[in-house]
Design an enzyme around this catalytic site. Sequence first.
Site, mmCIF file in Angstrom:
data_model
loop_
_atom_site.group_PDB
_atom_site.id
_atom_site.type_symbol
_atom_site.label_atom_id
_atom_site.label_comp_id
_atom_site.label_asym_id
_atom_site.label_seq_id
_atom_site.Cartn_x
_atom_site.Cartn_y
_atom_site.Cartn_z
ATOM 1 N N TYR A 52 9.684 -24.427 31.300
ATOM 2 C CA TYR A 52 9.058 -23.716 32.420
ATOM 3 C C TYR A 52 10.090 -23.437 33.513
ATOM 4 O O TYR A 52 10.192 -22.310 34.016
ATOM 5 C CB TYR A 52 7.911 -24.561 32.969
ATOM 6 C CG TYR A 52 7.228 -24.020 34.198
ATOM 7 C CD1 TYR A 52 6.257 -23.029 34.112
ATOM 8 C CD2 TYR A 52 7.538 -24.526 35.463
ATOM 9 C CE1 TYR A 52 5.613 -22.545 35.249
ATOM 10 C CE2 TYR A 52 6.899 -24.052 36.602
ATOM 11 C CZ TYR A 52 5.935 -23.064 36.484
ATOM 12 O OH TYR A 52 5.310 -22.587 37.614
ATOM 13 N N LYS B 274 11.465 -19.870 34.999
ATOM 14 C CA LYS B 274 11.412 -19.520 36.415
ATOM 15 C C LYS B 274 12.816 -19.279 36.972
ATOM 16 O O LYS B 274 13.013 -18.413 37.831
ATOM 17 C CB LYS B 274 10.684 -20.609 37.206
ATOM 18 C CG LYS B 274 9.211 -20.754 36.822
ATOM 19 C CD LYS B 274 8.437 -19.446 36.982
ATOM 20 C CE LYS B 274 6.942 -19.640 36.802
ATOM 21 N NZ LYS B 274 6.189 -18.377 37.037
ATOM 22 N N SER C 155 9.129 -20.314 40.882
ATOM 23 C CA SER C 155 8.792 -21.698 41.201
ATOM 24 C C SER C 155 10.041 -22.399 41.701
ATOM 25 O O SER C 155 11.157 -22.069 41.272
ATOM 26 C CB SER C 155 8.265 -22.424 39.959
ATOM 27 O OG SER C 155 8.180 -23.820 40.176
#
Length: 252
Positions: free
Chosen positions: A154, A158, A141
């Site tokens: 998160y 990533k 991401s």
Amino acid sequence: MNDHQEINGATAIVTGGAKGIGAAIVRRLTAAGVSVAIVDLDADGAEKLAHEVPGTFAVAADVGDYAAMYAAVDEACTRLNGLDILINNAGWDHVQRFTDTESTLWDKLIHINLKGVFNAVHLAIPRLISSGGGRIVNVASDAGRVGSSGEAVYAACKGGTIAFTKSIARETARHGITVNCVCPGPTDTPLLGEIKQDERAAATMDAIVRATPNRRLAQPDEVAEAVTFFASAPAHITGQVLSVSGGLTMAG
């Protein structure tokens, strides 16, 4: 396998392939003549897609559970009669300021987004080596490249996936395996729809779209096209990171 992989007739595992970006990847690969094992925790969703898309079958597994993934990869490779391509797409997110989160959420995010990649790659590398080489594509991401408010853990997962991609690319190049990473920006998927049910998260995502030069979300098929490029790219393209974000982030 050769230096420029011809993917027509190749075999692939796509994790998180039941819906969203994963389903678009499955459709794109099969359109190019690839046989695909759809590995997903959502067994019903994976089976439904497998019934819709010829040349695919579903295998239910939690990517963060090593034993479950061992069984899934074994079943997939047996039914595929080998493995040429691994696509690590499975992911999950929950938008919330870090100070408001609890460690149980961190564990879930790491379990799916980071450990899931470790598990699949660890299990796939010996299979790819026995096939004479292959391609690994990790879907990370842009949050992992530049950070993102409300997505600290998160983004850390990533970012870890990006670093892991580069390290494994160095370790496996001599075996004819390339390892690359696609970083979507905000993408029009069911997961994003779930995230935007929270008003604060929706406002954050809307602000990101306004800051994007293209002024829109990415479409799953656009991400799938980038993934398919790496799945068929020459062997000299490895350890690379490609954003699909409408110009939201640009490499320096």
